[in-house]
Design an enzyme around this catalytic site. Sequence first.
Site, PDB file in Angstrom:
ATOM      1  N   GLU A  69     -13.401  37.672  55.659  1.00 57.26           N
ATOM      2  CA  GLU A  69     -13.729  38.605  54.385  1.00 57.26           C
ATOM      3  C   GLU A  69     -13.797  40.633  55.650  1.00 57.26           C
ATOM      4  O   GLU A  69     -14.914  40.048  55.814  1.00 57.26           O
ATOM      5  CB  GLU A  69     -13.871  38.777  53.011  1.00 57.26           C
ATOM      6  CG  GLU A  69     -13.400  40.642  52.617  1.00 57.26           C
ATOM      7  CD  GLU A  69     -12.225  40.306  51.749  1.00 57.26           C
ATOM      8  OE1 GLU A  69     -12.193  42.381  52.635  1.00 57.26           O
ATOM      9  OE2 GLU A  69     -12.037  39.653  51.363  1.00 57.26           O
ATOM     10  N   ASN A  96     -12.041  39.424  60.931  1.00 60.21           N
ATOM     11  CA  ASN A  96     -10.265  39.887  60.677  1.00 60.21           C
ATOM     12  C   ASN A  96      -9.533  37.987  60.920  1.00 60.21           C
ATOM     13  O   ASN A  96     -10.424  37.267  62.163  1.00 60.21           O
ATOM     14  CB  ASN A  96      -9.202  40.435  61.509  1.00 60.21           C
ATOM     15  CG  ASN A  96      -7.964  41.086  61.507  1.00 60.21           C
ATOM     16  OD1 ASN A  96      -7.252  39.728  60.767  1.00 60.21           O
ATOM     17  ND2 ASN A  96      -7.778  42.101  61.271  1.00 60.21           N
ATOM     18  N   ASP A 118      -1.978  39.702  50.122  1.00 55.08           N
ATOM     19  CA  ASP A 118      -1.476  40.739  49.771  1.00 55.08           C
ATOM     20  C   ASP A 118      -0.480  40.048  50.033  1.00 55.08           C
ATOM     21  O   ASP A 118       0.505  39.408  51.201  1.00 55.08           O
ATOM     22  CB  ASP A 118      -1.725  41.962  51.334  1.00 55.08           C
ATOM     23  CG  ASP A 118      -1.364  43.033  50.660  1.00 55.08           C
ATOM     24  OD1 ASP A 118      -0.417  43.310  50.144  1.00 55.08           O
ATOM     25  OD2 ASP A 118      -1.853  44.340  50.663  1.00 55.08           O
ATOM     26  N   LYS A 122       7.572  45.037  52.074  1.00 52.14           N
ATOM     27  CA  LYS A 122       8.286  45.410  52.580  1.00 52.14           C
ATOM     28  C   LYS A 122       9.092  44.157  54.474  1.00 52.14           C
ATOM     29  O   LYS A 122       8.401  43.829  54.771  1.00 52.14           O
ATOM     30  CB  LYS A 122       8.118  46.648  53.086  1.00 52.14           C
ATOM     31  CG  LYS A 122       7.692  47.306  52.163  1.00 52.14           C
ATOM     32  CD  LYS A 122       7.759  49.131  52.485  1.00 52.14           C
ATOM     33  CE  LYS A 122       7.001  49.929  51.587  1.00 52.14           C
ATOM     34  NZ  LYS A 122       7.000  50.550  52.461  1.00 52.14           N
ATOM     35  N   THR A 191     -10.077  32.802  40.230  1.00 55.85           N
ATOM     36  CA  THR A 191     -10.615  34.162  41.032  1.00 55.85           C
ATOM     37  C   THR A 191     -10.685  35.511  40.504  1.00 55.85           C
ATOM     38  O   THR A 191     -10.243  35.063  39.113  1.00 55.85           O
ATOM     39  CB  THR A 191      -9.456  34.237  42.429  1.00 55.85           C
ATOM     40  OG1 THR A 191      -8.607  35.316  41.997  1.00 55.85           O
ATOM     41  CG2 THR A 191      -9.123  33.492  43.433  1.00 55.85           C
ATOM     42  N   GLU A 192     -11.256  36.217  40.809  1.00 56.68           N
ATOM     43  CA  GLU A 192     -11.161  37.767  39.884  1.00 56.68           C
ATOM     44  C   GLU A 192      -9.776  38.509  39.369  1.00 56.68           C
ATOM     45  O   GLU A 192      -9.261  38.375  38.079  1.00 56.68           O
ATOM     46  CB  GLU A 192     -11.981  38.635  40.352  1.00 56.68           C
ATOM     47  CG  GLU A 192     -13.251  38.542  40.467  1.00 56.68           C
ATOM     48  CD  GLU A 192     -14.193  37.666  42.233  1.00 56.68           C
ATOM     49  OE1 GLU A 192     -15.596  37.739  42.959  1.00 56.68           O
ATOM     50  OE2 GLU A 192     -12.039  37.272  42.420  1.00 56.68           O
ATOM     51  N   TYR A 193      -9.114  38.291  40.794  1.00 54.92           N
ATOM     52  CA  TYR A 193      -7.871  38.912  39.894  1.00 54.92           C
ATOM     53  C   TYR A 193      -6.512  37.546  39.720  1.00 54.92           C
ATOM     54  O   TYR A 193      -6.002  37.965  38.568  1.00 54.92           O
ATOM     55  CB  TYR A 193      -6.326  38.264  41.582  1.00 54.92           C
ATOM     56  CG  TYR A 193      -7.431  39.729  42.605  1.00 54.92           C
ATOM     57  CD1 TYR A 193      -7.523  40.941  41.998  1.00 54.92           C
ATOM     58  CD2 TYR A 193      -7.755  38.858  44.090  1.00 54.92           C
ATOM     59  CE1 TYR A 193      -6.974  42.027  43.172  1.00 54.92           C
ATOM     60  CE2 TYR A 193      -8.716  40.606  44.205  1.00 54.92           C
ATOM     61  CZ  TYR A 193      -8.274  41.873  43.831  1.00 54.92           C
ATOM     62  OH  TYR A 193      -8.489  42.762  45.191  1.00 54.92           O
ATOM     63  N   GLU A 194      -7.524  36.425  39.524  1.00 53.92           N
ATOM     64  CA  GLU A 194      -6.401  35.661  38.459  1.00 53.92           C
ATOM     65  C   GLU A 194      -6.592  36.069  37.480  1.00 53.92           C
ATOM     66  O   GLU A 194      -6.037  35.178  36.035  1.00 53.92           O
ATOM     67  CB  GLU A 194      -7.195  34.001  38.912  1.00 53.92           C
ATOM     68  CG  GLU A 194      -5.978  33.052  38.103  1.00 53.92           C
ATOM     69  CD  GLU A 194      -5.953  31.539  39.318  1.00 53.92           C
ATOM     70  OE1 GLU A 194      -5.805  30.556  38.707  1.00 53.92           O
ATOM     71  OE2 GLU A 194      -7.000  31.556  39.694  1.00 53.92           O
TER      72      GLU A 194
END
Length: 214
Positions: A69, A96, A118, A122, A191-194
Site C-alpha cells: 500500500e 508503489n 481503482d 477514463k 474487504t472493507e469496501y466489499e
Amino acid sequence: MRLRNKPWAQDMIDDHPGIVVPDPENWKGKWKELFGNENPIHIEVGTGKGQFITEMSKLHPDINFIGIERQKSIVVSSIDKIKESGQENVRMMNVNAMELNQFFAENEVHRVYLNFSDPWPKARHEKRRLTYETFLQSYEAVLIPNGEVHLKTDNQGLFEYSLHSFSKYGMILNNVSLDLHNSDIEGNVMTEYEEKFSAKGNRIYRCEAVYRSK
C-alpha cells in the site's frame, strides 16, 4: 475520494518495523528468511485498511502474506489491525507496486490479490489499471510458474476490461463469478469496501487468472 492527511502516519510506520518492513528491497529473494519459514508467499496489491489480508493470515497460518500500500494514511489502519490480530505471518510494504521486481525475486511469490482496485475509467488512464499489460508482466516476473492473480471488484467496466486483458495476455480464467455473494464459491474473505458496496446492493465480480507455464 480525498484521503484525510495524517501527519503522524510516517512516525507510526517507523515505530512498527515488525509490521511495515523498512527498506523492503533489501529482502528481495530472502522473504522466507524474514518470516523464518518455507511457506508460500501471497501478496495483496492495494491493501486498503488491511481487513482482507489480516483475516486471510488468520485463516491460513501456513501462508505468508505481504500487503502493498503506497498511501501512508491507509497503511496506519493496517498496522492497527495486524497488531491487534497478533499474527506473525503478515507484513506490510509502504511502496508503489509499479515495479515488483525491485522487491521480489523470480518465483518468490505464489499468488497476487487485487481487491477493489481503482478502476481508472477514463481511456487515457488505461495504463494505470492494475490489470493492464505492464502490471501483468510485473506480476508474472515474480510469480511461480502457473502463479495466480485473484481479482475482486464491484466495477463492471473494470471487470470486463480485466477479463479481456487476462485473456489477451494468454492467461487461463477460472472461477469467474458475475455475482460472488450469490455464487457457490467458498471461503470468500470480504474487504472493507466489499462490505460497504455489497450492503448497498452492488454486485461483486470475481475471477482467478492463471499464468501459463514459463
